[in-house]
Write an enzyme that holds these catalytic residues in place. Structure first.
Site, PDB file in Angstrom:
ATOM      1  N   CYS A  31      -1.255  -5.628   3.086  1.00 27.39           N
ATOM      2  CA  CYS A  31      -0.684  -6.672   3.951  1.00 27.39           C
ATOM      3  C   CYS A  31      -1.063  -8.067   3.479  1.00 27.39           C
ATOM      4  CB  CYS A  31      -1.244  -6.518   5.366  1.00 27.39           C
ATOM      5  SG  CYS A  31      -0.602  -5.127   6.279  1.00 27.39           S
ATOM      6  N   CYS A  35      -0.692 -10.790   8.732  1.00 20.88           N
ATOM      7  CA  CYS A  35       0.000  -9.661   9.359  1.00 20.88           C
ATOM      8  C   CYS A  35      -0.521  -9.401  10.778  1.00 20.88           C
ATOM      9  CB  CYS A  35      -0.169  -8.403   8.522  1.00 20.88           C
ATOM     10  SG  CYS A  35       0.881  -7.059   9.128  1.00 20.88           S
ATOM     11  N   CYS A  61       3.385  -3.335   3.312  1.00 20.68           N
ATOM     12  CA  CYS A  61       3.607  -3.226   4.754  1.00 20.68           C
ATOM     13  C   CYS A  61       5.051  -3.617   5.072  1.00 20.68           C
ATOM     14  CB  CYS A  61       2.638  -4.172   5.454  1.00 20.68           C
ATOM     15  SG  CYS A  61       2.935  -4.398   7.200  1.00 20.68           S
ATOM     16  N   CYS A  64       4.819  -7.249   7.445  1.00 21.04           N
ATOM     17  CA  CYS A  64       4.574  -8.600   6.901  1.00 21.04           C
ATOM     18  C   CYS A  64       5.196  -8.783   5.517  1.00 21.04           C
ATOM     19  CB  CYS A  64       3.090  -8.904   6.871  1.00 21.04           C
ATOM     20  SG  CYS A  64       2.133  -7.844   5.763  1.00 21.04           S
TER      21      CYS A  64
HETATM   22 ZN   LIG Z   1       1.352  -6.066   7.214  1.00 22.05          ZN
END
Ligand SMILES: [Zn+2]
Length: 178
Positions: A31, A35, A61, A64
């Site tokens: 991330c 995030c 991810c 994000c």
């Molecule tokens: Zn994330």
């Protein structure tokens, strides 16, 4: 992991986006610091300074999108200018512009300021006041109508802002320009 990196993860601090990435060993996902996903246990966190290193062993991810390319700064600033120029009559906020352009408000504010020398808020205000002056000079629209046309639902608030920045009330401005 350094203390400030952990703090950035806990606080979802967008100021650290681009400075490092973090992966969570248990989920296999990496991330951006900003995030909003659940804060992992610190012992599961692995920090990477380069995105490529995180991507080697972890998946990006979906929330994000650390793998999504960001616009170059000039282009982002230009997009902001376009949104402001076309939609100043709406209840625009930094948050809303940022959401539409899929960047954090912090990132947007700083990129815009660096590129244009002014904040998005000042840019929006300038466009609104210029448009208001034009309407006051060239039309017979009431002050309430002018306020609404440049994004102020409340004519009193508009008049206050106008006086503060132009030095005269909307009515005085109109009379003085005729
Ligand atoms: Zn994330």
């Amino acid at each position: 992991m350094r203390e400030e990196q952990w703090r950035a993860i806990v606080e979802c601090n967008a100021a650290f986006d681009g400075q490092f990435y973090y992966a969570v060993a248990t989920t296999g996902i990496y991330c951006r610091p900003s995030c909003k996903s659940r804060t992992p246990k610190p012992e599961h966190v692995r920090v990477f300074l380069r995105r490529e290193d995180a991507a080697e062993h972890y998946r990006p991810c979906k929330r994000c999108r650390p793998d999504a390319a960001r616009w170059p700064d000039e282009e982002l600033a230009e997009r902001v200018r376009t949104v402001i120029g076309e939609r100043f009559a709406e209840a625009l906020t930094l948050q809303r512009i940022a959401e539409e352009l899929h960047v954090s408000p912090y990132h947007l504010h700083h990129v815009f300021k660096r590129v244009t020398g002014q904040t998005p808020a000042v840019a929006l205000l300038t466009v609104r006041l210029d448009k208001a002056k034009e309407l006051l000079m060239r039309t017979d629209a009431s002050v309430t109508e002018v306020a609404g046309a440049v994004g102020y639902g409340n004519a009193g608030h508009f008049a206050t802002v106008f006086v503060k920045h132009v030095g005269r009330s909307p009515r005085e401005y109109r009379e003085g320009s005729r």
